[in-house]
Scaffold this motif. Structure first.
Motif, PDB file in Angstrom:
ATOM      1  N   VAL A  17      58.280  31.168  46.271  1.00 13.41           N
ATOM      2  CA  VAL A  17      58.911  31.644  47.512  1.00 13.41           C
ATOM      3  C   VAL A  17      60.428  31.719  47.373  1.00 13.41           C
ATOM      4  N   GLY A  18      60.962  31.069  46.339  1.00  8.96           N
ATOM      5  CA  GLY A  18      62.402  31.115  46.084  1.00  8.96           C
ATOM      6  C   GLY A  18      62.908  32.538  45.872  1.00  8.96           C
ATOM      7  N   GLN A  19      62.008  33.469  45.589  1.00 10.28           N
ATOM      8  CA  GLN A  19      62.411  34.860  45.374  1.00 10.28           C
ATOM      9  C   GLN A  19      62.659  35.614  46.684  1.00 10.28           C
ATOM     10  N   GLU A 140      53.172  25.585  43.785  1.00  7.63           N
ATOM     11  CA  GLU A 140      53.410  26.513  44.905  1.00  7.63           C
ATOM     12  C   GLU A 140      52.195  27.378  45.195  1.00  7.63           C
ATOM     13  N   HIS A 141      52.232  27.972  46.364  1.00  4.03           N
ATOM     14  CA  HIS A 141      51.210  28.954  46.755  1.00  4.03           C
ATOM     15  C   HIS A 141      51.947  29.985  47.621  1.00  4.03           C
ATOM     16  N   PRO A 142      52.784  30.805  46.955  1.00  2.71           N
ATOM     17  CA  PRO A 142      53.698  31.657  47.722  1.00  2.71           C
ATOM     18  C   PRO A 142      53.027  32.642  48.671  1.00  2.71           C
ATOM     19  N   THR A 143      51.895  33.234  48.289  1.00  3.03           N
ATOM     20  CA  THR A 143      51.314  34.242  49.198  1.00  3.03           C
ATOM     21  C   THR A 143      50.734  33.562  50.433  1.00  3.03           C
ATOM     22  N   GLN A 144      50.293  32.309  50.296  1.00  2.08           N
ATOM     23  CA  GLN A 144      49.835  31.556  51.471  1.00  2.08           C
ATOM     24  C   GLN A 144      51.021  31.307  52.409  1.00  2.08           C
ATOM     25  N   ALA A 145      52.166  30.954  51.821  1.00  3.28           N
ATOM     26  CA  ALA A 145      53.344  30.692  52.665  1.00  3.28           C
ATOM     27  C   ALA A 145      53.790  31.953  53.390  1.00  3.28           C
ATOM     28  N   LEU A 149      53.957  32.004  57.396  1.00  4.72           N
ATOM     29  CA  LEU A 149      55.181  32.330  58.139  1.00  4.72           C
ATOM     30  C   LEU A 149      54.958  33.544  59.041  1.00  4.72           C
ATOM     31  N   PHE A 150      54.262  34.532  58.516  1.00  3.85           N
ATOM     32  CA  PHE A 150      53.944  35.733  59.301  1.00  3.85           C
ATOM     33  C   PHE A 150      53.122  35.337  60.532  1.00  3.85           C
ATOM     34  N   THR A 151      52.185  34.422  60.356  1.00  7.42           N
ATOM     35  CA  THR A 151      51.351  33.985  61.482  1.00  7.42           C
ATOM     36  C   THR A 151      52.204  33.312  62.554  1.00  7.42           C
ATOM     37  N   LEU A 179      55.561  26.563  52.085  1.00  7.54           N
ATOM     38  CA  LEU A 179      55.941  26.865  53.474  1.00  7.54           C
ATOM     39  C   LEU A 179      57.242  26.157  53.857  1.00  7.54           C
ATOM     40  N   THR A 180      57.386  24.904  53.429  1.00  8.31           N
ATOM     41  CA  THR A 180      58.631  24.172  53.738  1.00  8.31           C
ATOM     42  C   THR A 180      59.834  24.932  53.199  1.00  8.31           C
ATOM     43  N   LYS A 181      59.727  25.385  51.952  1.00  4.62           N
ATOM     44  CA  LYS A 181      60.866  26.103  51.356  1.00  4.62           C
ATOM     45  C   LYS A 181      61.203  27.366  52.146  1.00  4.62           C
TER      46      LYS A 181
END
Ligand code: ASP
Length: 313
Positions: A17-19, A140-145, A149-151, A179-181
């Motif tokens: 998610v850092g990207q 990490e699990h970026p697509t879940q985050a 966030l979208f939700t 998600l925290t990040k």
């Protein structure tokens, strides 16, 4: 986005998610809303008609693998699904670099889930096509985050100004880490509820503090439930414990049920990345605040959006 404007994610790996910054998140969410309108009106489109995706899963998955599959199919694309890696050449001892170098000859991107933190980054070094991280161990699990966030944005109409409480396994829960990040990009208050042994990793706590956010850690869920706009429950990650006794000691400590929700705001959302085990009572499902199946739906829409951005124009 107009056709001649190149997507900022075109041809890129999605590892962390850092990207993402707020602007890029806005692009993903805008695209996800377009996907929602398209799916609801005509079921799908042809944007990825000539594209092939490999879903390579070294760990179990229901939602992540099938939502990527559904996302490709709704956009006219195709998928090579490799879920039981024991039936592939991995079972013969093939290395991850060789596996992704091979699959990259057949497909335009690879969605990869692996039990080791950092494995996706290694795969990205060798893969000739974009790697999308679908969960790397406790990392990490970026697509879940992105879908989480979208939700929140769709349910509550805002991100800034919210209080988000996360409860359960904050140490091994990769969805919590990602998600925290992402939430640190917004003006949020964060509440972390866990047993002592499952606290949020120190590096992440430091990152949250450095970002100047209001943070509180507690063992007691009832201390934070009143102020929460979002209650994000998680499963204790049994598979990350080396011995069953340690798992048994911490399981079943938290329960989100209707009794607890009596103390919560009327306008708040209960979320969960799923699967749930015993931390979220089925009686909550009919409460309008239960957003977890809408969250599942958003998972497909956000992954459709992401795939068009990585593989499309
Ligand atoms: N499905 C999520 C993950 O893969 C959450 C979980 O397994 O508890 O991380």
């Amino acid at each position: 986005m107009s056709k001649d404007e190149r997507s900022p994610l075109a041809g890129r790996h999605v590892l962390s998610v850092g990207q993402f910054d707020r602007e890029l998140l806005g692009t993903v969410f805008g695209r996800a809303r377009e996907m929602r309108r398209m799916v609801e009106s005509v079921g799908g489109g042809r944007a990825l008609a000539d594209r092939v995706l490999t879903c390579l899963f070294y760990e179990p998955s229901t939602r992540t693998s099938s939502s990527f599959l559904a996302a490709m199919q709704r956009l006219g694309g195709r998928v090579i699904p490799i879920n039981g890696v024991q039936f592939s050449s991995v079972g013969k001892g093939e290395s991850l670099p060789d596996t992704v170098r091979t699959l990259g000859q057949y497909s335009d991107a690879i969605v990869l889930r692996h039990p080791e933190e950092g494995a996706v980054a290694l795969a990205a070094e060798y893969s000739p096509v974009p790697i999308i991280n679908a969960g790397d161990g406790v990392g990490e699990h970026p697509t879940q985050a992105l879908l989480d966030l979208f939700t929140i944005q769709e349910e509550l109409g805002q991100l800034d100004g919210l209080t988000v409480a996360m409860v359960g396994d904050l140490r091994y829960g990769r969805t919590v880490h990602s998600l925290t990040k992402l939430l640190l990009l917004y003006d949020v208050r964060l509440r972390f509820v866990s047993p002592d042994t499952l606290r949020l990793p120190m590096a992440l706590r430091n990152q949250a503090e450095a970002a100047g956010r209001s943070i509180r850690e507690t063992h007691d869920l009832s201390e934070v439930v009143r102020e929460a706009d979002v209650l994000y429950a998680t499963r204790i990650q049994r598979e990350r414990f080396s011995d069953t006794a340690a798992y048994e000691q911490v399981r079943g400590q938290y329960l989100v049920d209707l009794l607890l929700l009596r103390q919560a705001k009327e306008r708040m959302v209960v979320m969960h990345p799923l699967p749930r085990v015993d931390e979220l009572a089925p009686e909550v499902d009919t409460d309008p605040r239960a957003a977890y199946f809408r969250q599942v739906r958003n998972g497909m829409l956000v992954r459709m959006a992401l795939l068009t951005l990585v593989l499309g124009q």
